[in-house]
Design a protein around this motif. Structure first.
Motif, PDB file in Angstrom:
ATOM      1  N   TRP A   1       0.817  -1.207   0.000  1.00  0.00           N
ATOM      2  CA  TRP A   1       0.000   0.000   0.000  1.00  0.00           C
ATOM      3  C   TRP A   1       0.853   1.261   0.000  1.00  0.00           C
ATOM      4  CZ3 TRP A   1      -4.421  -0.675   4.147  1.00  0.00           C
ATOM      5  CH2 TRP A   1      -5.162  -1.825   3.841  1.00  0.00           C
ATOM      6  N   THR A   2       0.243   2.351  -0.399  1.00  0.00           N
ATOM      7  CA  THR A   2       0.815   3.685  -0.202  1.00  0.00           C
ATOM      8  C   THR A   2       0.367   4.176   1.168  1.00  0.00           C
ATOM      9  OG1 THR A   2       0.827   4.229  -2.553  1.00  0.00           O
ATOM     10  CG2 THR A   2       0.822   6.079  -0.998  1.00  0.00           C
ATOM     11  N   VAL A   3       1.334   4.550   2.006  1.00  0.00           N
ATOM     12  CA  VAL A   3       1.039   4.920   3.383  1.00  0.00           C
ATOM     13  C   VAL A   3       1.349   6.399   3.597  1.00  0.00           C
ATOM     14  CG1 VAL A   3       1.415   4.396   5.808  1.00  0.00           C
ATOM     15  CG2 VAL A   3       1.709   2.604   4.084  1.00  0.00           C
ATOM     16  N   LEU A   4       0.370   7.108   4.135  1.00  0.00           N
ATOM     17  CA  LEU A   4       0.556   8.512   4.489  1.00  0.00           C
ATOM     18  C   LEU A   4       0.829   8.578   5.980  1.00  0.00           C
ATOM     19  CD1 LEU A   4      -2.384  10.010   2.384  1.00  0.00           C
ATOM     20  CD2 LEU A   4      -0.047   9.407   1.688  1.00  0.00           C
ATOM     21  N   VAL A   5       2.063   8.903   6.301  1.00  0.00           N
ATOM     22  CA  VAL A   5       2.535   8.939   7.684  1.00  0.00           C
ATOM     23  C   VAL A   5       2.230  10.318   8.250  1.00  0.00           C
ATOM     24  CG1 VAL A   5       4.549   8.774   9.185  1.00  0.00           C
ATOM     25  CG2 VAL A   5       4.328   7.244   7.209  1.00  0.00           C
ATOM     26  N   ALA A   6       1.233  10.395   9.113  1.00  0.00           N
ATOM     27  CA  ALA A   6       0.779  11.680   9.634  1.00  0.00           C
ATOM     28  C   ALA A   6       1.271  11.886  11.061  1.00  0.00           C
ATOM     29  CB  ALA A   6      -0.745  11.753   9.596  1.00  0.00           C
ATOM     30  N   GLY A   7       1.700  13.099  11.339  1.00  0.00           N
ATOM     31  CA  GLY A   7       2.138  13.441  12.680  1.00  0.00           C
ATOM     32  C   GLY A   7       2.101  14.934  12.899  1.00  0.00           C
ATOM     33  N   ARG A   8       2.165  15.336  14.153  1.00  0.00           N
ATOM     34  CA  ARG A   8       2.173  16.761  14.478  1.00  0.00           C
ATOM     35  C   ARG A   8       3.434  17.438  13.985  1.00  0.00           C
ATOM     36  NH1 ARG A   8       1.190  16.690  20.843  1.00  0.00           N
ATOM     37  NH2 ARG A   8       2.694  14.999  20.606  1.00  0.00           N
ATOM     38  N   ASP A   9       4.532  16.698  14.007  1.00  0.00           N
ATOM     39  CA  ASP A   9       5.838  17.222  13.611  1.00  0.00           C
ATOM     40  C   ASP A   9       6.181  16.652  12.232  1.00  0.00           C
ATOM     41  OD1 ASP A   9       8.620  17.554  13.207  1.00  0.00           O
ATOM     42  OD2 ASP A   9       8.955  17.712  15.365  1.00  0.00           O
ATOM     43  N   LEU A  10       6.153  17.510  11.214  1.00  0.00           N
ATOM     44  CA  LEU A  10       6.409  17.041   9.852  1.00  0.00           C
ATOM     45  C   LEU A  10       7.806  16.461   9.715  1.00  0.00           C
ATOM     46  CD1 LEU A  10       5.413  16.725   6.959  1.00  0.00           C
ATOM     47  CD2 LEU A  10       6.208  19.061   6.504  1.00  0.00           C
ATOM     48  N   GLY A  11       8.771  17.038  10.411  1.00  0.00           N
ATOM     49  CA  GLY A  11      10.139  16.534  10.336  1.00  0.00           C
ATOM     50  C   GLY A  11      10.242  15.100  10.830  1.00  0.00           C
TER      51      GLY A  11
END
Length: 242
Positions: free
Chosen positions: A29-39
């Motif tokens: 799959w294509t995974v979108l890794v989401a977080g508060r800190d983009l870095g």
């Protein structure tokens, strides 16, 4: 479901969220890794890329509706749809404790992330999920949200006195059921997952389960067939009581 699914995982920069992203990547799959800190999200994406995972970093602060809206707009421009949403981002707020002692501000903080943020993220992503052939939504919950288990004085769950966390996750369970009812005719399945007590920052590093074990419960619910359950809470061994 196809091997080219696009999955968004909130709170994916560490712990169970990061492992969910890795396991989705293992499915192709294509995974979108989401977080508060983009870095931090970008660092995780680089690490996943070394394992051959197709991943992208995206900033999602679930308590910031502008951040959520920007993420949804980016997903629409880039992919045009979303197949799986995993609402993993959650906190145990500072000061959480017994009902007789927990500061109300601690309760508010827990609900802000664990419930209001989850609902806001889901609302923003629903138009994209509706464009998928067989979308799935998985909300991270807990056995600590089970009234049956916590209400049983013989259960170890009855001794865990994190009022804000337990009650906010119980609210997540109700949101899960209500959304599942709302979406029954759409083909979108909505379930809650209890990953168990995993060795993470939140669970404590001496917890008995690994993040990989916890993530497997989520992945199973995210890959349900069209006739799979909806509006339920599941752990590794199957359905849990409310």
């Amino acid at each position: 479901m196809t091997q080219q699914n696009i999955a968004l995982v909130t709170g994916a920069t560490k712990g169970i969220g990061r492992e969910i992203a890795r396991q989705f990547g293992g499915l192709g799959w294509t995974v979108l890794v989401a977080g508060r800190d983009l870095g931090r999200a970008e660092t995780v994406v680089k690490e996943l890329a070394e394992d051959g995972v197709d991943a992208a970093a995206i900033r999602v602060e679930v308590t910031d509706e502008a951040s959520i809206a920007q993420a949804a707009a980016w997903i629409e421009r880039t992919y045009g749809r979303l197949d799986v949403l995993v609402n993993n981002a959650a906190i145990i707020a500072d000061g959480d404790g017994p009902v007789s002692e927990v500061p109300v501000d601690s309760l508010r903080a827990g609900f802000e992330t664990n419930v209001f943020g989850l609902v806001a993220t889901t609302q923003a992503m629903l138009p994209l999920l509706r464009r998928a052939e067989a979308a799935r939504i998985v909300n991270l919950s807990s056995e600590l949200a089970s009234l049956s288990r916590v209400g049983d004085p013989e259960s170890p769950m009855s001794t865990v006195l994190t009022t804000g966390y337990n009650t906010s996750k119980a609210a997540v369970n109700m949101v899960t059921v209500m959304l599942a009812n709302e979406l029954r005719s759409s083909g979108i399945l909505v379930n809650a997952a209890d990953p168990g007590n995993c060795a993470t920052d939140m669970g404590g590093w001496d917890a008995p389960r690994t993040p990989a074990q916890g993530a497997a419960v989520v992945v199973r619910l995210a890959t349900l067939p069209d006739d799979g359950p909806t509006g339920e809470l599941h752990a590794e061994d199957g359905r849990l009581p409310w």
